[in-house]
Design a protein around this motif. Structure first.
Motif, PDB file in Angstrom:
ATOM      1  N   CYS A 405       0.823  -1.108   0.029  1.00  0.00           N
ATOM      2  CA  CYS A 405       0.025  -0.022   0.114  1.00  0.00           C
ATOM      3  C   CYS A 405       0.889   1.362  -0.009  1.00  0.00           C
ATOM      4  CB  CYS A 405      -0.896  -0.178   1.302  1.00  0.00           C
ATOM      5  SG  CYS A 405      -2.255   1.333   1.126  1.00  0.00           S
ATOM      6  N   LYS A 406       1.888   1.198   0.734  1.00  0.00           N
ATOM      7  CA  LYS A 406       2.953   2.347   0.788  1.00  0.00           C
ATOM      8  C   LYS A 406       3.640   2.763  -0.533  1.00  0.00           C
ATOM      9  CE  LYS A 406       3.824   1.914   5.818  1.00  0.00           C
ATOM     10  NZ  LYS A 406       4.812   1.429   6.652  1.00  0.00           N
ATOM     11  N   HIS A 408       2.108   1.939  -3.361  1.00  0.00           N
ATOM     12  CA  HIS A 408       1.244   2.360  -4.277  1.00  0.00           C
ATOM     13  C   HIS A 408       1.312   1.024  -5.494  1.00  0.00           C
ATOM     14  CE1 HIS A 408       0.681   5.940  -2.555  1.00  0.00           C
ATOM     15  NE2 HIS A 408       1.913   6.269  -2.576  1.00  0.00           N
ATOM     16  N   SER A 410      -1.029  -1.118  -6.677  1.00  0.00           N
ATOM     17  CA  SER A 410      -2.427  -1.626  -6.565  1.00  0.00           C
ATOM     18  C   SER A 410      -2.677  -2.962  -7.022  1.00  0.00           C
ATOM     19  CB  SER A 410      -3.163  -0.594  -7.292  1.00  0.00           C
ATOM     20  OG  SER A 410      -3.183   0.796  -6.392  1.00  0.00           O
TER      21      SER A 410
END
Length: 489
Positions: A405-406, A408, A410
Motif C-alpha cells: 500500500c505504501k 502504491h 495496486s
C-alpha cells in the motif's frame, strides 16, 4: 437448508410424563402442570440463546400428542402386538426402564450395605411386581436385525454393533412393559379402554416423532440421540414402528457424552456445566463452536474452560476475526472494497508457494467440508476450514500488503486482498451451520448479501462471471474474543 432443501423438519421438545417427573415436581413443591411448563420454557430459552432454530417443539402433555399416542396404541393393539401380563423385575426410575438381572450391578453404600443399580447408568433400581400391558418385542428380532444390517441405520458403527449384539441375544430381548398401573404412575397418558393403566413413558415419548412428522414426512432421514438412550431408539422404537406398519428411521446418529476435566458430570461432584453460564462467558457462537469443534460422536468429549478459551482465541479471534480485520482495515484496504479479480495481475504478483497452497486448499475445501458435514463429522469439517484459514494467514503475512500500500502497488495489493477475502467468503458460508450469528457478521462485513450465501454460491474463483467486483465492505468490525484474551493473558 444450506444445500437448498425445500422441505425440512427439525423437531425437538420435552418428554413430560412418568415417575421421574412426578418425583421431581413433588420435590420442587410445584404442581405438575406448572413444573412442566417451567422446564419446557427453560429448554426453549436455552435453544433461543444458542441460535438453535427448529420447525416444531413438541411437548408430550399437548392434546395433539396425546391423540397421536392413542392412535398408535390402538394400531399396535389391533395388530395383536400388545397383551395383558404380570411383570416382576427391577425398575430404574431415573432411566424409566425395566432391567433384567444381567443388566444390573452391585454398589456399596455409605452404610456398608450393598444395593443394586443399573450397570449402564449406575442409577439405583427397585423391585417391582405389577400387572401391565406387554409388547411382543421378542417377535421382532429378525426385523430388527434386518434393519441393523444396513450400514446407514446407526452411526457411528460401534453403536450399531452394540445393538446387533443386544438384539441377537435371546436372554436380553424380552417382551417389554408398555404401561404402568395408574396408582403408581398417575402422571401419564391413560391406556385406551383401560383407565387404570397409563402408557409407558418411553412409548409415549417416542411417538412424539410421529406427532411432529405425521405420515407424509415419514420416515425421518436422521434422528439424533445420546448414547444413554440408544436401546430405546435402536431397539424399542424400530420394533414399535414395524409393528405399526411404519418404516424405521433411515438413520440414527448416536453421540457420546461430555466429561468435565476428564470426570463424569455429577451434581454430587459439583462439576455440572450450565450452558447459559458458558454463553455469558464465551458468547453463543463461542459455545457452539467449541462443542462442535471438540465433540466427536464415537467417544466422550472433555470440557475444559482452559481448552475452550485457548481454542476460541486461537481459531475464532486470531485465525478468523483478526484476518478479517486486517484485510478490511484502511491501512491495507484504503478504498474499503472487496477488490475484483484480475487474472493477469494475480499470475504475475501472487505466484508464491503460499499463494498456490492457499488456492489449492480453498478450491478443495467446499467438497471436503460437505462430505464431513453430511456424515455429521462436524469436527472434521471445521478442521479443514481452520487449516485453510491458517494458509490464508500465512499468505497474507508473506505478501506484506501494508508495504504494498505504501509503495502504491495496486494490482498486487488487490490480488492479495481478493484471495484473502475470497477465503473469508467461502469459510463464512461454510461456517453458517456451526456459528450462524458470527458467519452473518462476517459475510455482511465483506458485502455478501443473504441471497448469495447458499451452497450453490460457494464455489471459489468464479471470476469469469464477474462476481464480487469491487464490493464495498461495511464499517462493522468483528471484535469477538478480545475480552477473554485480555482477562486470561
Amino acid at each position: 437448508m444450506l444445500l437448498g432443501c425445500q422441505e425440512t423438519v427439525f423437531s425437538t421438545g420435552t418428554d413430560e410424563h412418568g415417575t421421574k417427573i412426578q418425583e421431581a415436581a413433588l420435590q420442587s413443591g410445584s404442581p405438575l402442570p406448572q413444573y412442566c411448563d417451567h422446564i419446557s420454557l427453560q429448554y426453549r430459552t436455552l435453544f433461543q440463546s444458542c441460535n438453535i432454530d427448529y420447525t416444531d417443539f413438541v411437548r408430550t402433555t399437548e392434546d395433539r400428542h396425546k391423540s397421536e399416542v392413542h392412535k398408535f396404541w390402538n394400531v399396535l393393539q389391533a395388530g395383536g402386538h400388545i397383551y395383558l401380563g404380570t411383570y416382576s423385575g427391577w425398575y430404574c426410575t431415573p432411566d424409566e426402564t425395566f432391567l433384567s438381572e444381567n443388566q444390573l450391578a452391585e454398589r456399596q453404600g455409605p452404610d456398608g450395605c450393598t444395593y443394586k443399580v443399573s450397570a449402564e447408568s449406575g442409577h439405583p433400581v427397585e423391585w417391582t411386581n405389577e400387572e401391565n400391558f406387554m409388547f411382543k418385542l421378542s417377535s421382532f428380532q429378525d426385523d430388527l436385525l434386518r434393519w441393523l444390517q444396513n450400514d446407514e441405520s446407526v452411526h457411528p458403527a460401534k453403536f450399531r454393533r452394540q445393538l446387533i449384539d443386544f438384539v441377537s441375544n435371546d436372554d436380553l430381548l424380552h417382551d417389554v412393559s408398555v404401561s404402568r398401573p395408574k396408582d403408581r404412575v398417575h402422571w401419564g397418558i391413560p391406556v385406551p379402554d383401560a383407565p387404570h393403566q397409563t402408557i409407558y413413558v418411553w412409548l409415549d415419548a417416542l411417538v412424539s416423532y410421529v406427532t411432529v412428522a405425521q405420515s407424509k414426512l415419514w420416515p425421518p432421514d436422521l434422528q439424533v440421540i445420546g448414547k444413554d438412550i440408544l436401546k430405546f431408539h435402536g431397539v424399542y422404537w424400530p420394533a414399535f414402528l414395524i409393528a405399526a406398519g411404519l418404516e424405521p428411521p433411515r438413520s440414527l446418529l448416536c453421540h457420546s457424552h461430555w466429561k468435565v476435566d476428564g470426570k463424569k458430570m455429577s451434581k454430587s461432584k459439583g462439576n455440572i456445566i450450565d450452558p447459559l453460564d458458558c454463553i455469558v462467558r464465551y458468547t453463543a457462537s463461542g459455545l457452539r463452536y467449541f462443542l462442535l469443534r471438540e465433540g466427536v460422536a464415537h467417544s466422550d468429549g472433555n470440557y475444559s474452560e482452559t481448552k475452550a478459551i485457548r481454542i476460541l482465541n486461537s481459531e475464532l479471534a486470531d485465525s478468523l476475526g483478526n484476518l478479517l480485520n486486517r484485510c478490511s482495515g484502511k491501512t491495507v484496504n484504503p478504498d474499503q472494497i472487496f477488490p475484483k479479480f484480475c487474472q493477469h495481475s494475480f499470475s504475475i504478483y501472487c505466484n508464491s508457494d503460499e499463494a498456490l497452497k492457499l488456492v489449492e486448499s480453498l478450491s478443495a475445501l467446499p467438497d471436503l467440508v460437505k462430505d464431513h458435514f453430511l456424515a455429521c463429522n462436524f469436527y472434521k469439517g471445521i478442521d479443514c476450514i481452520v487449516a485453510t484459514l491458517h494458509a490464508a494467514n500465512r499468505f497474507f503475512e508473506s505478501q506484506k500488503p501494508w508495504e504494498l500500500c505504501k509503495k502504491h502497488q495496486s494490482p498486487h495489493q488487490n490480488g492479495v486482498l481478493h484471495l484473502t477475502m475470497e477465503t473469508l467468503r467461502v469459510c463464512g458460508i461454510l461456517l453458517q451451520p456451526i456459528v450462524p450469528e458470527l458467519s452473518d457478521t462476517l459475510l455482511r462485513k465483506i458485502g455478501i448479501s443473504k441471497e448469495k450465501r447458499m451452497w450453490k454460491d460457494i464455489r471459489p474463483f468464479s471470476w469469469e462471471q464477474g462476481r464480487l467486483c469491487n464490493v464495498p465492505i461495511s464499517a462493522e468490525k468483528i471484535m469477538l474474543y478480545k475480552r477473554i484474551m485480555v482477562s486470561k493473558s
